[in-house]
Design a protein around this motif. Structure first.
Motif, PDB file in Angstrom:
ATOM      1  N   PHE A 256       0.059   4.466  -5.981  1.00 32.87           N
ATOM      2  CA  PHE A 256       0.981   5.471  -6.724  1.00 32.87           C
ATOM      3  C   PHE A 256       0.944   6.587  -6.235  1.00 32.87           C
ATOM      4  CE2 PHE A 256       0.076   1.679  -9.347  1.00 32.87           C
ATOM      5  CZ  PHE A 256       1.010   1.527 -10.196  1.00 32.87           C
ATOM      6  N   GLY A 257       0.316   7.039  -5.152  1.00 29.15           N
ATOM      7  CA  GLY A 257       0.254   8.522  -4.728  1.00 29.15           C
ATOM      8  C   GLY A 257      -0.112   9.487  -5.540  1.00 29.15           C
ATOM      9  N   LEU A 258       0.401  10.463  -5.472  1.00 28.53           N
ATOM     10  CA  LEU A 258       0.211  11.675  -6.609  1.00 28.53           C
ATOM     11  C   LEU A 258       1.415  11.599  -7.833  1.00 28.53           C
ATOM     12  CD1 LEU A 258      -0.275  14.297  -3.673  1.00 28.53           C
ATOM     13  CD2 LEU A 258      -1.982  13.000  -5.149  1.00 28.53           C
ATOM     14  N   THR A 259       1.828  10.694  -8.156  1.00 29.68           N
ATOM     15  CA  THR A 259       2.840  10.810  -9.370  1.00 29.68           C
ATOM     16  C   THR A 259       2.000  11.058 -10.619  1.00 29.68           C
ATOM     17  OG1 THR A 259       4.495   9.604 -10.393  1.00 29.68           O
ATOM     18  CG2 THR A 259       2.803   8.170  -9.927  1.00 29.68           C
TER      19      THR A 259
ATOM     20  N   GLU B  83     -10.498   2.898 -11.822  1.00 25.28           N
ATOM     21  CA  GLU B  83     -10.017   4.181 -11.296  1.00 25.28           C
ATOM     22  C   GLU B  83      -8.465   4.544 -11.448  1.00 25.28           C
ATOM     23  OE1 GLU B  83     -13.428   4.308  -7.844  1.00 25.28           O
ATOM     24  OE2 GLU B  83     -11.612   3.463  -7.415  1.00 25.28           O
ATOM     25  N   LEU B  84      -7.566   3.697 -11.466  1.00 25.64           N
ATOM     26  CA  LEU B  84      -6.262   3.944 -11.487  1.00 25.64           C
ATOM     27  C   LEU B  84      -5.978   4.153 -12.964  1.00 25.64           C
ATOM     28  CD1 LEU B  84      -3.310   3.511 -10.283  1.00 25.64           C
ATOM     29  CD2 LEU B  84      -3.365   1.225 -11.284  1.00 25.64           C
ATOM     30  N   MET B  85      -6.588   3.734 -13.975  1.00 21.82           N
ATOM     31  CA  MET B  85      -6.533   4.179 -15.336  1.00 21.82           C
ATOM     32  C   MET B  85      -6.928   5.532 -15.838  1.00 21.82           C
ATOM     33  SD  MET B  85      -5.769   1.735 -17.732  1.00 21.82           S
ATOM     34  CE  MET B  85      -6.865   1.995 -19.156  1.00 21.82           C
ATOM     35  N   GLU B  86      -7.937   5.839 -14.869  1.00 21.84           N
ATOM     36  CA  GLU B  86      -8.509   7.242 -14.908  1.00 21.84           C
ATOM     37  C   GLU B  86      -7.571   8.136 -14.299  1.00 21.84           C
ATOM     38  OE1 GLU B  86     -12.092   6.904 -13.401  1.00 21.84           O
ATOM     39  OE2 GLU B  86     -13.088   5.888 -15.199  1.00 21.84           O
TER      40      GLU B  86
ATOM     41  N   PRO C  73       0.861  -1.280   0.152  1.00 22.02           N
ATOM     42  CA  PRO C  73      -0.067  -0.150   0.057  1.00 22.02           C
ATOM     43  C   PRO C  73       0.989   1.077  -0.081  1.00 22.02           C
ATOM     44  CG  PRO C  73      -0.757  -1.645   1.478  1.00 22.02           C
ATOM     45  CD  PRO C  73       0.563  -2.123   1.130  1.00 22.02           C
ATOM     46  N   GLY C  74       0.609   1.915  -1.079  1.00 22.59           N
ATOM     47  CA  GLY C  74       1.595   3.000  -1.125  1.00 22.59           C
ATOM     48  C   GLY C  74       2.944   3.047  -1.655  1.00 22.59           C
ATOM     49  N   ALA C  75       2.996   2.013  -2.330  1.00 26.62           N
ATOM     50  CA  ALA C  75       4.375   1.666  -2.822  1.00 26.62           C
ATOM     51  C   ALA C  75       5.283   2.748  -3.581  1.00 26.62           C
ATOM     52  CB  ALA C  75       4.429   0.293  -3.637  1.00 26.62           C
ATOM     53  N   PHE C  76       4.497   3.475  -4.270  1.00 19.69           N
ATOM     54  CA  PHE C  76       5.310   4.509  -5.164  1.00 19.69           C
ATOM     55  C   PHE C  76       4.725   5.887  -4.682  1.00 19.69           C
ATOM     56  CE2 PHE C  76       4.739   1.001  -8.020  1.00 19.69           C
ATOM     57  CZ  PHE C  76       6.084   0.666  -8.271  1.00 19.69           C
ATOM     58  N   ARG C  77       4.158   5.978  -3.633  1.00 17.77           N
ATOM     59  CA  ARG C  77       3.764   7.314  -3.020  1.00 17.77           C
ATOM     60  C   ARG C  77       4.693   8.315  -2.757  1.00 17.77           C
ATOM     61  NH1 ARG C  77       0.877   5.588   2.496  1.00 17.77           N
ATOM     62  NH2 ARG C  77       2.576   4.658   3.551  1.00 17.77           N
ATOM     63  N   HIS C  78       5.915   7.640  -2.442  1.00 15.11           N
ATOM     64  CA  HIS C  78       7.205   8.651  -1.892  1.00 15.11           C
ATOM     65  C   HIS C  78       8.222   8.839  -3.194  1.00 15.11           C
ATOM     66  CE1 HIS C  78       6.186   8.018   2.124  1.00 15.11           C
ATOM     67  NE2 HIS C  78       6.188   6.486   1.897  1.00 15.11           N
ATOM     68  N   LEU C  79       7.612   8.509  -4.337  1.00 17.72           N
ATOM     69  CA  LEU C  79       8.477   8.928  -5.564  1.00 17.72           C
ATOM     70  C   LEU C  79       8.737  10.334  -5.534  1.00 17.72           C
ATOM     71  CD1 LEU C  79       7.152   6.413  -8.146  1.00 17.72           C
ATOM     72  CD2 LEU C  79       9.423   6.448  -7.192  1.00 17.72           C
ATOM     73  N   SER C  80       9.895  10.728  -6.164  1.00 15.68           N
ATOM     74  CA  SER C  80      10.080  12.241  -6.426  1.00 15.68           C
ATOM     75  C   SER C  80       8.880  12.961  -7.449  1.00 15.68           C
ATOM     76  CB  SER C  80      11.445  12.338  -7.009  1.00 15.68           C
ATOM     77  OG  SER C  80      11.744  13.413  -7.571  1.00 15.68           O
ATOM     78  N   ASP C  81       8.864  14.068  -6.980  1.00 15.43           N
ATOM     79  CA  ASP C  81       8.153  14.833  -7.950  1.00 15.43           C
ATOM     80  C   ASP C  81       8.632  15.278  -9.400  1.00 15.43           C
ATOM     81  OD1 ASP C  81       6.180  15.343  -5.978  1.00 15.43           O
ATOM     82  OD2 ASP C  81       6.920  17.098  -5.196  1.00 15.43           O
ATOM     83  N   GLU C  82       9.974  14.913  -9.458  1.00 16.77           N
ATOM     84  CA  GLU C  82      10.769  14.964 -10.639  1.00 16.77           C
ATOM     85  C   GLU C  82      10.482  13.707 -11.802  1.00 16.77           C
ATOM     86  OE1 GLU C  82      14.742  16.273 -10.012  1.00 16.77           O
ATOM     87  OE2 GLU C  82      14.172  17.453  -8.327  1.00 16.77           O
TER      88      GLU C  82
END
Length: 249
Positions: A121-124, A143-146, A93-102
């Motif tokens: 995926f967070g807000l990437t 929902e993920l696709m959207e 859960p939240g595996a990619f939520r800490h990815l850089s904004d870059e």
């Protein structure tokens, strides 16, 4: 990784040596481009000793099966993340939520993913590749696709291997099903609506039952009070008039 203008060759050599020490075992780190190459080296998990100023991370072609939460949170400058051709079948859960904004590119193609949701995926807003996975098409995947910024040229490769609605969806691209009017969230929302109606009916029934109980209790109290008043002795009228005359005299 970092080179500084005007610094002596000895300093550059020291910086390069430091990068080698930080480079994960079995990987190659190109300090000039801040790229870590760990492709096809037999990794079974994400290495921990990744230089913090990494810009591109190549992990494709390994045997990685899961993505833990927070594993990329110490890579604030990461712009490209390659995870294709692994055995990834689960995301924390939240595996990619800490990815850089870059981050500009996230490649998860050719893995074993069946399910994923927006929270993973967070807000990437990185361009994302999800094709060639055995997807089980659900409301969460819709929902993920959207939500994700999917790579347009690979979106038709996101194919339903199975579906929670119909076996006829198997083998069809998810985007085509959605374009045809299939809504994987309609059943879930209908179930939610029914549950809400049932809850409201139960609540309303409890309120009515309480009101009826309250009224009946008040009626019983009123009857008891009336019976009590009736049981009291009634004063005699003649006696009252005699008392009045006596008082007047």
């Amino acid at each position: 990784f970092t080179a500084t203008v005007g610094v002596s060759p000895a300093s550059h050599l020291h910086s390069f040596s430091a990068c080698i020490l930080l480079c994960p075992e079995g990987c190659h780190c190109a300090w000039e481009t801040k790229t870590v190459h760990c492709a096809r080296v037999g990794l079974r998990q994400i290495p921990m000793a990744i230089p913090p100023n990494t810009v591109a991370l190549h992990l494709e072609g390994n045997e990685i099966s899961s993505i833990p939460d927070g594993v990329f949170q110490n890579l604030p400058h990461l712009r490209e993340l390659y995870l294709s051709h692994n055995q990834i079948d689960s995301l924390a859960p939240g595996a990619f939520r800490h990815l850089s904004d870059e981050l500009k590119l996230l490649d998860l193609s050719d893995n074993r993913l069946q399910q994923a949701n927006r929270e993973d995926f967070g807000l990437t807003r990185a361009k994302t590749r999800l094709f060639h996975n055995p997807w089980h098409c659900t409301c969460a995947l819709q929902e993920l696709m959207e939500t994700l910024n999917l790579e347009p040229e690979t979106v038709n490769g996101i194919v339903c291997e199975s579906s929670e609605q119909s076996s006829e969806h198997a083998g069809q691209p998810l985007v085509k099903l959605l374009d045809a009017g299939v809504n994987f969230c309609s059943l879930q929302r209908k179930t939610t609506d029914i549950a809400m109606l049932v809850t409201m009916f139960i609540w309303f029934t409890m309120v009515i039952a309480y009101v009826v109980y309250y009224v009946r209790q008040n009626q019983a109290e009123a009857r008891r009070h009336l019976e009590y008043l009736k049981s009291l002795p009634t004063p005699l009228k003649g006696g009252s008039e005699t008392d009045t005359l006596s008082t007047g005299m």
